[in-house]
Design an enzyme around this catalytic site. Structure first.
Site, PDB file in Angstrom:
ATOM      1  N   LEU A 384       0.812  -1.212   0.000  1.00 46.97           N
ATOM      2  CA  LEU A 384       0.000   0.000   0.000  1.00 46.97           C
ATOM      3  C   LEU A 384       0.844   1.259   0.000  1.00 46.97           C
ATOM      4  O   LEU A 384       0.401   2.312  -0.463  1.00 46.97           O
ATOM      5  CB  LEU A 384      -0.934  -0.002   1.209  1.00 46.97           C
ATOM      6  N   ALA A 386       3.358   1.984  -1.781  1.00 45.12           N
ATOM      7  CA  ALA A 386       3.575   2.419  -3.168  1.00 45.12           C
ATOM      8  C   ALA A 386       2.368   3.218  -3.655  1.00 45.12           C
ATOM      9  O   ALA A 386       2.504   4.279  -4.268  1.00 45.12           O
ATOM     10  CB  ALA A 386       3.786   1.194  -4.057  1.00 45.12           C
ATOM     11  N   ASP A 505     -29.158 -43.691 -16.404  1.00 45.64           N
ATOM     12  CA  ASP A 505     -27.782 -43.761 -16.895  1.00 45.64           C
ATOM     13  C   ASP A 505     -27.003 -44.641 -15.906  1.00 45.64           C
ATOM     14  O   ASP A 505     -27.442 -44.842 -14.765  1.00 45.64           O
ATOM     15  CB  ASP A 505     -27.224 -42.328 -16.950  1.00 45.64           C
TER      16      ASP A 505
HETATM   17  C1  GDG Z   1      -0.491  -6.788   4.203  1.00 47.23           C
HETATM   18  C2  GDG Z   1       0.327  -7.336   3.046  1.00 47.23           C
HETATM   19  C3  GDG Z   1      -0.848  -5.741   1.528  1.00 47.23           C
HETATM   20  C4  GDG Z   1       2.954   1.621   8.143  1.00 47.23           C
HETATM   21  N1  GDG Z   1       3.717   2.194   9.063  1.00 47.23           N
HETATM   22  C5  GDG Z   1       3.100   3.295   9.475  1.00 47.23           C
HETATM   23  C6  GDG Z   1       1.930   3.416   8.787  1.00 47.23           C
HETATM   24  N2  GDG Z   1       1.841   2.353   7.963  1.00 47.23           N
HETATM   25  C7  GDG Z   1       0.746   2.062   7.044  1.00 47.23           C
HETATM   26  C8  GDG Z   1       1.091   2.440   5.624  1.00 47.23           C
HETATM   27  C9  GDG Z   1       0.239   1.466   4.851  1.00 47.23           C
HETATM   28  C10 GDG Z   1       0.262   0.253   5.737  1.00 47.23           C
HETATM   29  O1  GDG Z   1       0.559   0.667   7.040  1.00 47.23           O
HETATM   30  C11 GDG Z   1       1.282  -0.796   5.302  1.00 47.23           C
HETATM   31  O2  GDG Z   1       0.734  -1.503   4.265  1.00 47.23           O
HETATM   32  P1  GDG Z   1       1.515  -2.588   3.390  1.00 47.23           P
HETATM   33  O3  GDG Z   1       0.700  -2.877   2.200  1.00 47.23           O
HETATM   34  O4  GDG Z   1       2.842  -2.046   3.072  1.00 47.23           O
HETATM   35  O5  GDG Z   1       1.805  -3.844   4.301  1.00 47.23           O
HETATM   36  P2  GDG Z   1       1.256  -4.904   5.429  1.00 47.23           P
HETATM   37  O6  GDG Z   1       0.816  -4.235   6.661  1.00 47.23           O
HETATM   38  O7  GDG Z   1       2.328  -5.885   5.595  1.00 47.23           O
HETATM   39  O8  GDG Z   1      -0.008  -5.619   4.845  1.00 47.23           O
HETATM   40  C12 GDG Z   1       0.498  -6.277   1.978  1.00 47.23           C
HETATM   41  C13 GDG Z   1      -1.671  -5.331   2.720  1.00 47.23           C
HETATM   42  O9  GDG Z   1      -1.781  -6.371   3.680  1.00 47.23           O
HETATM   43  C14 GDG Z   1      -3.080  -4.923   2.309  1.00 47.23           C
HETATM   44  O10 GDG Z   1      -3.754  -5.974   1.720  1.00 47.23           O
HETATM   45  O11 GDG Z   1      -0.643  -4.625   0.705  1.00 47.23           O
HETATM   46  O12 GDG Z   1       1.179  -6.820   0.873  1.00 47.23           O
HETATM   47  O13 GDG Z   1       1.583  -7.795   3.513  1.00 47.23           O
HETATM   48  O14 GDG Z   1      -1.065   1.904   4.743  1.00 47.23           O
HETATM   49  O15 GDG Z   1       0.749   3.755   5.401  1.00 47.23           O
HETATM   50  N3  GDG Z   1       1.093   4.443   8.963  1.00 47.23           N
HETATM   51  C15 GDG Z   1       1.426   5.383   9.870  1.00 47.23           C
HETATM   52  N4  GDG Z   1       2.567   5.315  10.593  1.00 47.23           N
HETATM   53  C16 GDG Z   1       3.423   4.304  10.435  1.00 47.23           C
HETATM   54  O16 GDG Z   1       4.445   4.270  11.106  1.00 47.23           O
HETATM   55  N5  GDG Z   1       0.620   6.400  10.060  1.00 47.23           N
END
Ligand code: GDG
Length: 746
Positions: A384, A386, A505
């Site tokens: 997310l 990205a 059948d």
């Molecule tokens: C799983 C899958 C898939 C992170 N640190 C902080 C923060 N975040 C928020 C980001 C983003 C989210 O957390 C991270 O999302 P990701 O997609 O990178 O990863 P996972 O949590 O491992 O999630 C992944 C996801 O599920 C959804 O289906 O994309 O592949 O592994 O939103 O912004 N937000 C804040 N402070 C932080 O320190 N405010």
């Protein structure tokens, strides 16, 4: 009342009871960001839920919950905490979820642990979740289970609530069959059957959905058609739903004064240096080491950028109770120090490393200030960050993205790199730094349009819409299912009738499919039943089969039956001899036989069967994928070979049959009815070839198809194993059926 119940491992917040006042701390993470976005934006959602409930485990005790639960009112959803004892939780979460499933599903088999105790705890924890759901469920609720920690929950809930509407979404990759098969067989089976308890299983990408379908096929041997899986009596759909973000939240942050001042401060601090940015949870899947190597390679090979660039490298603490994670942290910190030591000057530090949580405004400020986001996981279900970087762009910026993330299949305008290719990464950084502003903006615009068109609310609604559709499809089918009332109606007509014709059948209807066609001999119970109903002169029972006359004679010839062999090429009326219905010579077989033989050689497990008027290629026992591909090739070859000949090709249930045109079960069934002129007709079959009968008999018969295929028959019976008992309840009078039962039980 229409209710949506969301189930995830953790509730989206924790309680801090350390101070005088209890504080609620919102958790970070992909799933939480996504669903909170939906709940907040969408109080009057399209699906029209009156109530939303979030079920999850928590870090507070049941006593604390009782004390503080009133403080939690006013959220967009109700909360139902699940309490799991610490030992089970640790084995379930740190153990099986994060030391088995997480590494394996992210293609790290060498880090995968196989521990029975942990699997048992996973099973137990899933059961606790399922029990919680069952205890709060009401008819009409929609259940949506999330992620790899809860893969057995759907089947557990289904068992207790057969009519429940259950969706499952997997947030991490589903690996290819070759990787998935590393799991012990029993675990694999339980997990796959667990998922198939849902109506709809969602994934981020087409590939993950395909891998799941293939694995289910290989492990459970189930039938699939496109993205539908036939599991016992239910059709389950697997589809892709690439998760979106709360797009407007990031766009609105562009006008947030706190975010703007943080961004401006950053820009001021770094002057005209270009900013590269990344933020990830500390996890070996995120490719952090390779990313640092890539940056080092860039600094070495592009010295002209020295003192003109800075990399803000943020790590978010995560899963620090698992040893592998702690070791990684040390390695990363050593590498950061080494790179800084190697390239820093008095006025410049190339890497700024931070290990802490970021406030949302701070995160947005960094997204907005960055010239490049360097997102290079070794595997990621979606990613997310990205998408959030793209949504935060206002004057360009370049996304460098690993091709091994789910997001890469949607964000084609990013600079895609392989995360282990440090040289390619270095070149991509250099390329991004000198990319013209216009090109940056053009690329961003295309991606932004896509992200705003399919945001998190669309994602949720799309999933829930599809879930409702699959359920409707199942219900539509259900309406055709033969139930006890239908049986009673048919039985009443049967009893009234003077002459009855029962067309049955054989394979897949009276007898189950076997590995070899020659093994499908009739069971004793079937023989006794046939003997019983044929004892009544009012009944004409016709076995109407694709089998050859010899086999039918051998297995059933001693009974008082009528027979149709090879789909109608031969008929034998009760007490008479076989009559051929074919006037054309069989020399067409000489053309077709070598082709079928060639396909037997090309597809291990397949076999050719030759009958007097039919050539059949069976592929039931082949590798499902290969068998299907070869069958399509064979159909293609046959259509060319049989053009302008009197021969037809039938694409049946794991068989391809070639036989003369003008011979089919429909025409033959009419001939038989013409012979006996019954006032009651019952016809049962399971295959495409039986559809000819169902159509021909139209409204003049009770027609039943086995399985849940779309059919011209009046009814479906889902399982072949139910056929005999249905036949008994229709055709045996009450006294007779009792007598039959006692005979059978004797
Ligand atoms: C799983 C899958 C898939 C992170 N640190 C902080 C923060 N975040 C928020 C980001 C983003 C989210 O957390 C991270 O999302 P990701 O997609 O990178 O990863 P996972 O949590 O491992 O999630 C992944 C996801 O599920 C959804 O289906 O994309 O592949 O592994 O939103 O912004 N937000 C804040 N402070 C932080 O320190 N405010």
């Amino acid at each position: 009342m229409k209710r949506l119940i969301i189930i995830s491992n953790r509730l989206p917040f924790s309680l801090d009871t350390s101070g005088d006042e209890v504080a609620i701390r919102q958790s970070s993470g992909g799933l939480v960001s996504a669903l909170k976005g939906y709940f907040e934006q969408n109080n009057n959602d399209k699906a029209g839920f009156d109530k939303k409930i979030w079920v999850g485990s928590c870090d507070f005790s049941q006593e604390d919950w009782e004390l503080y639960k009133d403080k939690l009112h006013g959220e967009d959803f109700d909360i139902e905490p699940v309490f799991i004892d610490p030992d089970t939780y640790s084995k379930y979460y740190n153990g099986f979820s994060n030391s088995t499933l997480w590494p394996l599903f992210h293609y790290f088999p060498s880090l995968t642990q196989y521990n029975k105790d942990q699997f048992d705890a996973y099973y137990k924890a899933n059961r606790i979740f399922a029990e919680k759901i069952t205890s709060i469920m009401q008819p009409g609720d929609v259940i949506w289970v999330h992620d790899y920690q809860l893969m057995i929950v759907p089947s557990m809930v289904r068992k207790k609530n057969p009519d429940a509407v259950i969706g499952f979404f997997l947030h991490i990759p589903f690996p290819s069959y070759e990787v998935c098969r590393l799991l012990p067989r029993e675990w694999k089976r339980i997990i796959l059957e667990g998922l198939l308890g849902a109506e709809l299983v969602g994934f981020h990408t087409y590939d993950y959905a395909q891998y799941f379908i293939q694995t289910a096929k290989m492990v459970l041997g189930i039938d699939t058609q496109y993205n539908s899986l036939q599991h016992y009596n239910r059709t389950v759909k697997a589809d892709l739903f690439p998760i979106g973000i709360d797009y407007n939240k990031f766009q609105n942050a562009l006008a947030n004064p706190d975010v703007i001042s943080y961004r401006q401060e950053l820009k001021k601090n770094f002057g005209d240096k270009k900013i590269i940015f990344s933020v990830d949870r500390l996890d070996y899947t995120k490719g952090l080491n390779y990313r640092l190597d890539g940056y080092e390679n860039f600094l070495e090979r592009y010295p002209e950028w020295k003192e003109k660039v800075v990399f803000i490298f943020n790590i978010i603490p995560s899963r620090d109770s698992i040893p592998t994670y702690n070791e990684r942290k040390r390695m990363i910190e050593e590498k950061v120090s080494r790179i800084n030591g190697k390239f820093s000057t008095i006025q410049w530090q190339p890497l700024i490393y931070r290990y802490n949580h970021l406030h949302f405004n701070e995160l947005c400020g960094l997204y907005q200030a960055a010239n490049i986001a360097l997102i290079t996981p070794l595997r990621d279900g979606m990613n997310l960050v990205a998408k959030e970087f793209v949504a935060s762009s206002f004057e360009g910026g370049v996304l460098i993205l690993s091709e091994l993330t789910g997001a890469a299949s949607e964000l084609n305008e990013a600079c895609l790199v392989n995360p282990t290719d440090t040289e390619e990464m270095a070149d991509a950084i250099a390329g991004a730094l000198s990319m013209p502003q216009q090109e940056q903006q053009d690329r961003m615009k295309v991606m932004q349009k896509r992200l705003s068109d399919y945001n998190v609310v669309n994602w949720v609604e799309d999933f829930l819409d599809q879930l409702t559709n699959v359920k409707k499809e199942q219900d539509r089918l259900k309406m055709k299912l033969l139930d006890s009332k239908h049986i009673e109606d048919i039985r009443r007509d049967f009893v009234k009738a003077e002459k009855r014709c029962i067309l049955l059948d054989y394979d897949g209807t009276l007898a189950p499919f076997t590995r070899m066609p020659s093994q499908a001999k009739p069971e004793e119970s079937l023989l006794r039943f046939l003997e019983n109903i044929t004892g009544d002169n009012q009944n004409e029972v016709v076995i109407i089969s694709g089998r050859d006359a010899e086999t039918l004679d051998k297995w059933l010839g001693h009974l008082n039956l009528n027979f149709v062999a090879e789909h109608g090429a031969f008929i034998k009326y009760r007490g008479e001899d076989w009559q051929s219905q074919i006037a054309v010579p069989n020399d067409w077989k000489n053309e077709i036989r070598p082709l079928l033989q060639a396909f037997v050689t090309r597809c291990a497990g397949s076999l050719m069967e030759e009958k007097q008027n039919t050539l059949t290629w069976h592929y039931r026992n082949t590798h499902p994928g290969l068998g299907f591909i070869r069958s399509r090739e064979l159909l293609n070859n046959l259509s060319q070979l049989t053009a302008n000949t009197p021969v037809q090709v039938i694409d049946g249930n794991k068989v391809i049959e070639v036989r003369l045109t003008g011979i089919d079960k429909g025409i033959t069934a009419l001939k038989v009815l013409n012979q006996y002129k019954p006032d009651f007709t019952l016809c049962i079959g399971d295959d495409t070839t039986d559809e000819d009968m169902f159509k021909a008999l139209n409204n003049n018969a009770y027609t039943i198809r086995i399985g849940n295929h779309a059919t011209s028959a009046n009814y479906n019976i889902l399982l072949q194993t139910d056929v005999l008992s249905v036949l008994k309840s229709i055709l045996l009078s009450v006294e007779k059926s009792m007598k039959q039962e006692s005979l059978l039980n004797a």
